[in-house]
Every structure is written in C-alpha cells, then in structure tokens.
Design a protein around this motif. Structure first.
Motif, PDB file in Angstrom:
ATOM      1  N   ARG A  26      45.976 -53.122 -25.970  1.00 32.24           N
ATOM      2  CA  ARG A  26      47.219 -53.648 -25.394  1.00 32.24           C
ATOM      3  C   ARG A  26      47.063 -54.023 -23.929  1.00 32.24           C
ATOM      4  O   ARG A  26      47.595 -55.038 -23.478  1.00 32.24           O
ATOM      5  N   ARG A  27      46.319 -53.227 -23.156  1.00 30.02           N
ATOM      6  CA  ARG A  27      46.239 -53.474 -21.713  1.00 30.02           C
ATOM      7  C   ARG A  27      44.859 -53.959 -21.287  1.00 30.02           C
ATOM      8  O   ARG A  27      44.634 -54.230 -20.117  1.00 30.02           O
ATOM      9  N   GLY A  28      43.924 -54.029 -22.246  1.00 34.20           N
ATOM     10  CA  GLY A  28      42.603 -54.538 -21.910  1.00 34.20           C
ATOM     11  C   GLY A  28      41.741 -53.555 -21.144  1.00 34.20           C
ATOM     12  O   GLY A  28      40.725 -53.950 -20.554  1.00 34.20           O
ATOM     13  N   HIS A  29      42.108 -52.264 -21.145  1.00 33.55           N
ATOM     14  CA  HIS A  29      41.304 -51.276 -20.435  1.00 33.55           C
ATOM     15  C   HIS A  29      39.972 -51.052 -21.137  1.00 33.55           C
ATOM     16  O   HIS A  29      39.839 -51.244 -22.350  1.00 33.55           O
ATOM     17  N   GLN A  30      38.993 -50.646 -20.361  1.00 34.98           N
ATOM     18  CA  GLN A  30      37.731 -50.154 -20.913  1.00 34.98           C
ATOM     19  C   GLN A  30      37.685 -48.658 -20.643  1.00 34.98           C
ATOM     20  O   GLN A  30      37.877 -48.212 -19.511  1.00 34.98           O
ATOM     21  N   ILE A  31      37.458 -47.884 -21.695  1.00 35.31           N
ATOM     22  CA  ILE A  31      37.489 -46.429 -21.566  1.00 35.31           C
ATOM     23  C   ILE A  31      36.150 -45.856 -22.001  1.00 35.31           C
ATOM     24  O   ILE A  31      35.671 -46.128 -23.097  1.00 35.31           O
ATOM     25  N   VAL A  32      35.538 -45.088 -21.124  1.00 33.01           N
ATOM     26  CA  VAL A  32      34.319 -44.355 -21.434  1.00 33.01           C
ATOM     27  C   VAL A  32      34.672 -42.878 -21.387  1.00 33.01           C
ATOM     28  O   VAL A  32      35.206 -42.393 -20.383  1.00 33.01           O
ATOM     29  N   LEU A  33      34.420 -42.153 -22.468  1.00 30.99           N
ATOM     30  CA  LEU A  33      34.806 -40.745 -22.491  1.00 30.99           C
ATOM     31  C   LEU A  33      33.716 -39.882 -23.103  1.00 30.99           C
ATOM     32  O   LEU A  33      32.919 -40.344 -23.916  1.00 30.99           O
ATOM     33  N   THR A  34      33.684 -38.628 -22.686  1.00 29.33           N
ATOM     34  CA  THR A  34      32.846 -37.625 -23.334  1.00 29.33           C
ATOM     35  C   THR A  34      33.758 -36.717 -24.141  1.00 29.33           C
ATOM     36  O   THR A  34      34.884 -36.428 -23.732  1.00 29.33           O
ATOM     37  N   THR A  35      33.293 -36.285 -25.302  1.00 23.87           N
ATOM     38  CA  THR A  35      34.132 -35.435 -26.149  1.00 23.87           C
ATOM     39  C   THR A  35      33.280 -34.618 -27.095  1.00 23.87           C
ATOM     40  O   THR A  35      32.173 -35.019 -27.458  1.00 23.87           O
ATOM     41  N   HIS A  36      33.813 -33.450 -27.475  1.00 25.25           N
ATOM     42  CA  HIS A  36      33.236 -32.647 -28.555  1.00 25.25           C
ATOM     43  C   HIS A  36      34.209 -32.576 -29.726  1.00 25.25           C
ATOM     44  O   HIS A  36      34.029 -31.775 -30.638  1.00 25.25           O
ATOM     45  N   SER A  37      35.239 -33.391 -29.698  1.00 27.43           N
ATOM     46  CA  SER A  37      36.325 -33.295 -30.665  1.00 27.43           C
ATOM     47  C   SER A  37      36.086 -34.198 -31.872  1.00 27.43           C
ATOM     48  O   SER A  37      36.023 -35.418 -31.746  1.00 27.43           O
ATOM     49  N   ALA A  38      35.984 -33.580 -33.063  1.00 28.86           N
ATOM     50  CA  ALA A  38      35.871 -34.372 -34.288  1.00 28.86           C
ATOM     51  C   ALA A  38      37.146 -35.164 -34.536  1.00 28.86           C
ATOM     52  O   ALA A  38      37.104 -36.272 -35.070  1.00 28.86           O
ATOM     53  N   ALA A  39      38.296 -34.614 -34.144  1.00 25.00           N
ATOM     54  CA  ALA A  39      39.568 -35.309 -34.344  1.00 25.00           C
ATOM     55  C   ALA A  39      39.596 -36.626 -33.580  1.00 25.00           C
ATOM     56  O   ALA A  39      40.106 -37.642 -34.077  1.00 25.00           O
ATOM     57  N   ILE A  40      39.048 -36.647 -32.383  1.00 27.62           N
ATOM     58  CA  ILE A  40      39.004 -37.883 -31.592  1.00 27.62           C
ATOM     59  C   ILE A  40      37.953 -38.836 -32.168  1.00 27.62           C
ATOM     60  O   ILE A  40      38.193 -40.035 -32.319  1.00 27.62           O
ATOM     61  N   LEU A  41      36.779 -38.319 -32.513  1.00 27.81           N
ATOM     62  CA  LEU A  41      35.716 -39.167 -33.044  1.00 27.81           C
ATOM     63  C   LEU A  41      36.153 -39.915 -34.294  1.00 27.81           C
ATOM     64  O   LEU A  41      35.818 -41.081 -34.493  1.00 27.81           O
ATOM     65  N   GLN A  42      36.928 -39.233 -35.150  1.00 33.72           N
ATOM     66  CA  GLN A  42      37.335 -39.835 -36.416  1.00 33.72           C
ATOM     67  C   GLN A  42      38.319 -40.981 -36.236  1.00 33.72           C
ATOM     68  O   GLN A  42      38.554 -41.737 -37.180  1.00 33.72           O
ATOM     69  N   ARG A  43      38.916 -41.106 -35.057  1.00 35.24           N
ATOM     70  CA  ARG A  43      39.840 -42.209 -34.807  1.00 35.24           C
ATOM     71  C   ARG A  43      39.171 -43.358 -34.063  1.00 35.24           C
ATOM     72  O   ARG A  43      39.821 -44.332 -33.716  1.00 35.24           O
ATOM     73  N   LEU A  44      37.880 -43.247 -33.814  1.00 41.11           N
ATOM     74  CA  LEU A  44      37.154 -44.296 -33.108  1.00 41.11           C
ATOM     75  C   LEU A  44      36.232 -45.037 -34.071  1.00 41.11           C
ATOM     76  O   LEU A  44      35.661 -44.434 -34.987  1.00 41.11           O
ATOM     77  N   PRO A  45      36.053 -46.340 -33.894  1.00 40.54           N
ATOM     78  CA  PRO A  45      35.104 -47.073 -34.740  1.00 40.54           C
ATOM     79  C   PRO A  45      33.676 -46.631 -34.450  1.00 40.54           C
ATOM     80  O   PRO A  45      33.349 -46.246 -33.320  1.00 40.54           O
ATOM     81  N   SER A  46      32.815 -46.679 -35.461  1.00 36.35           N
ATOM     82  CA  SER A  46      31.421 -46.245 -35.279  1.00 36.35           C
ATOM     83  C   SER A  46      30.730 -47.010 -34.159  1.00 36.35           C
ATOM     84  O   SER A  46      29.889 -46.455 -33.439  1.00 36.35           O
ATOM     85  N   ALA A  47      31.090 -48.290 -33.995  1.00 37.48           N
ATOM     86  CA  ALA A  47      30.453 -49.113 -32.965  1.00 37.48           C
ATOM     87  C   ALA A  47      30.759 -48.615 -31.560  1.00 37.48           C
ATOM     88  O   ALA A  47      30.055 -48.947 -30.609  1.00 37.48           O
ATOM     89  N   ALA A  48      31.809 -47.797 -31.420  1.00 34.82           N
ATOM     90  CA  ALA A  48      32.201 -47.305 -30.100  1.00 34.82           C
ATOM     91  C   ALA A  48      31.604 -45.944 -29.779  1.00 34.82           C
ATOM     92  O   ALA A  48      31.829 -45.408 -28.698  1.00 34.82           O
ATOM     93  N   ILE A  49      30.836 -45.369 -30.722  1.00 41.60           N
ATOM     94  CA  ILE A  49      30.363 -43.998 -30.560  1.00 41.60           C
ATOM     95  C   ILE A  49      28.865 -43.976 -30.271  1.00 41.60           C
ATOM     96  O   ILE A  49      28.080 -44.661 -30.924  1.00 41.60           O
ATOM     97  N   VAL A  50      28.476 -43.172 -29.292  1.00 42.00           N
ATOM     98  CA  VAL A  50      27.066 -42.914 -29.003  1.00 42.00           C
ATOM     99  C   VAL A  50      26.864 -41.402 -28.986  1.00 42.00           C
ATOM    100  O   VAL A  50      27.532 -40.697 -28.219  1.00 42.00           O
ATOM    101  N   TYR A  51      25.993 -40.919 -29.844  1.00 39.51           N
ATOM    102  CA  TYR A  51      25.706 -39.480 -29.887  1.00 39.51           C
ATOM    103  C   TYR A  51      24.511 -39.189 -28.986  1.00 39.51           C
ATOM    104  O   TYR A  51      23.456 -39.811 -29.117  1.00 39.51           O
TER     105      TYR A  51
END
Length: 368
Positions: free
Chosen positions: A152-177
């Motif tokens: 909606r706002r065109g932001h770019q977000i880079v985040l670190t997380t250990h949360s499976a709940a957050i990972l499951q809502r992100l596309p695979s292309a956006a995830i780096v392990y």
C-alpha cells in the motif's frame, strides 16, 4: 554532465538518492518508567502538551493487530525543563492509560505502526524481531500488516525473526534463512526456502515436521532420505518420511492425508510407474530400489572393500529383492539399517544430481 574528482571525493553529481530510513529495534519502545535517559526529578514541573490523536486508519490497524477495541489512541508531548519526549495514551472500555501501563508488545506495535503510517512513501524499515512479546495470533496479524504496508505505501521492510507465525505469512521469495556452520562458524544464506522448512530448523532435533512423504518400505525410506540429504537437505529438514506398504497403499495414504489438510506426497518404487499425478511419483529407473542399489558396481566394490562380502554371490541366492539387505547384513555382521544407509549413499553419489532433479522438483512443488 561533467563529473570531476576533487582532492578526496567525486563531486558534480548526486551519488545516491535520499531515502527515509528507520530502525526499529528493542529500544524503540521502553516505558518511560524503565528508561534511565528520561528519569525525572521534581516531577511536579513536568508538563503535558496538547493531545494529538492518531488518524482513524492507523488506530484501526493497531487495534486489529492487537485485538484490542480502542476508543482512541493518541500521543502527547511530555516536557521537563529542556528535555522533551512523546507519551502514548490509549482509551479502551472507558479507561484511559498511558504507555507506562501498556505491555511491551502493545506499546511497541503502537509506535511501529505509527512510524510506518506517518513515514514518507517508499521508506526503508529495518525491524529487529517485531514479534517480541506478542502472542501467536497477534504475530500473524502483524505479519499481514507488514505485507500490506509494503504493497500500500511502497515501503521496503527488512526484518529478523524467529517466529514461524510471521514466516508463514511471507512469500518464499522474501525469506532468507541464515545458518552458521558449527565447525567453521561461517554464516551461510539460503534464499527462497518455504516457511515450513525453516521452521523445522528453528525448532531443532526432535521437532514435529509438518510435511509427510509416504514410501513403500524401510529401504525406500533410507534411499529417499539419502537423495534429499545429498541434494535437497532443506527439503528433508521439514519433512517426515514414513513407510506405508504397497504402491497402492502409498497412493491411498497420500489421498487420505491430503483430504485431512496435511501436506503429503507419495514416492513409490521405480517399477510402480507413477508420474506425479495425484501427488505420487516413482523413484527414477525401472526396477525395485534394492536391485538398483546392490547391482551397482560402485556399491558392490564398496561393500566388498568395507566388509569382505561378495554382493554378486548374495544376489544370486536371493529370489526376493526384499531379502537382499538382510542377507548382506548377516554376511557383514552389521545391522541392516547400517548397510542400507551406506549402500544408498554410495549409489546416490555414483548417479549424480541430474537423475534426481525431477523427483526433487515434484516433492518441492507438492509439499510447498
């Protein structure tokens, strides 16, 4: 455009476009009563400025993430001498309270969402574990909000997380392990992995795996695990490989699991002839896996050198290919699982990755 070099730096043009950048770490929200940099002596001299309500859209998004029905959300300027800060306030169920009475997760979401909604479009945000102090459902809704804010706002977000709940809502292309090798301590990056595979890594050894690969018997299980271990280790990390029975039973088990909402795939022996239809595919080749493995020259040489066993002689004695591993194990005086694992490893290495690409792609697509 003429570009010239000064004594130390290039000049005459703008090197980078300006961009609003925000870092949201653990210290973005610390209640004032816990902040040493805002300790107030002679508190009666503190002054509260005008109440500035958040706009309705921002307040609704915060309320939705936290599951709290706010009547209002606002910020007030807090001054004490020459120092100034902002103080978040909220009203719900007829009670008004400041951020000093908010939970850490609540206050952090209030500040984070306000920053993203008030920042210029196409800003860069770096978030450090935004799930901190939020329960599971709130983490899910926060992840959905972050995706929405990007679109909606065109932001770019880079985040670190250990949360499976957050990972499951992100596309695979956006995830780096990111995984650190235990011996070299070198950090390796694995982009594009599905969330369930990363979740399996994060939960560690013994954790429940969310995907199921059905195979015919224990030898097929060993072979499939070895193929994935060598050429698709991340896929193996998030999957359970389970012996089911005959080829028809494998196919039926996959259908039952799929109907129950479980991500499942079937891998039958090479002579079954499954092509990937109905979530079931056969191993490469045309003969049973025991014969493929133990008739292989590299495997026969390995077993002979390691255990002084004549594999060809054993094969002649066995009229049922299912008997081969047990007979060889008895000749070598070792456990059947051991000789199966070593033989499968040697066979997989001798074949090369190309042979197994269709099977790996099938499992990756089916279990995604």
């Amino acid at each position: 455009m003429t570009v010239k070099r000064a004594q130390k730096e290039w000049s005459g043009y703008k090197i980078q476009p300006e961009r609003a950048c925000y870092y949201v770490g653990f210290t973005q929200f610390i209640p004032k009563v816990e902040r040493r940099d805002f300790s107030i002596y002679r508190g009666h001299l503190a002054q509260l400025g005008e109440n500035r309500p958040l706009d309705e859209t921002t307040a609704i998004k915060i309320s939705s993430i936290l599951g709290i029905a706010y009547s209002s959300l606002s910020f007030r300027e807090l001054r004490h001498g020459k120092r100034a800060a902002e103080l978040a306030t909220a009203t719900t169920n007829g009670i008004t309270y400041s951020e000093n009475n908010m939970g850490f997760g609540e206050g952090r979401v209030v500040y984070m969402v306000r920053s993203m909604e008030e920042a210029p479009a196409q800003s860069l945000f770096v978030l450090e574990e935004p799930e901190t102090s939020l329960h599971g459902e709130a983490q899910v809704r926060l992840a959905e909000y972050l995706v929405d804010a990007c679109a909606r706002r065109g932001h770019q977000i880079v985040l670190t997380t250990h949360s499976a709940a957050i990972l499951q809502r992100l596309p695979s292309a956006a995830i780096v392990y990111l995984r650190r090798e235990p011996e070299s301590r070198r950090l390796e990056a694995f982009p594009g992995l599905p969330a369930y595979q990363i979740d399996a890594y994060l939960r560690g050894v013994g954790a429940k795996k969310d995907r199921t690969i059905c195979v015919e018997d224990s030898f097929a299980k060993t072979l499939v695990c070895e193929i994935l271990r060598q050429y698709a280790r991340n896929l193996l990390a998030g999957s359970s490989v389970i012996p089911i029975g005959s080829r028809d039973e494998v196919h039926s088990a996959v259908q039952v699991l799929t109907a129950a909402g479980v991500k499942a795939a079937g891998v039958t022996d090479a002579d079954a002839g499954h092509t990937g239809v109905d979530s079931t595919m056969s191993l490469p080749g045309e003969i049973p896996p025991e014969l493929q493995v133990f008739e292989n020259e590299s495997v026969q040489q390995f077993v002979c050198q390691q255990y002084s066993v004549d594999v060809k002689g054993v094969l002649i004695q066995c009229h049922d290919h299912h008997e081969i591993p047990g007979r060889l194990a008895a000749e070598a005086y070792i456990l059947k699982d051991v000789i199966n694992t070593e033989a499968c490893r040697v066979w997989v290495e001798s074949q090369g990755e190309k042979l197994f690409i269709p099977l790996i792609e099938f499992l990756d697509k089916t279990l995604l």
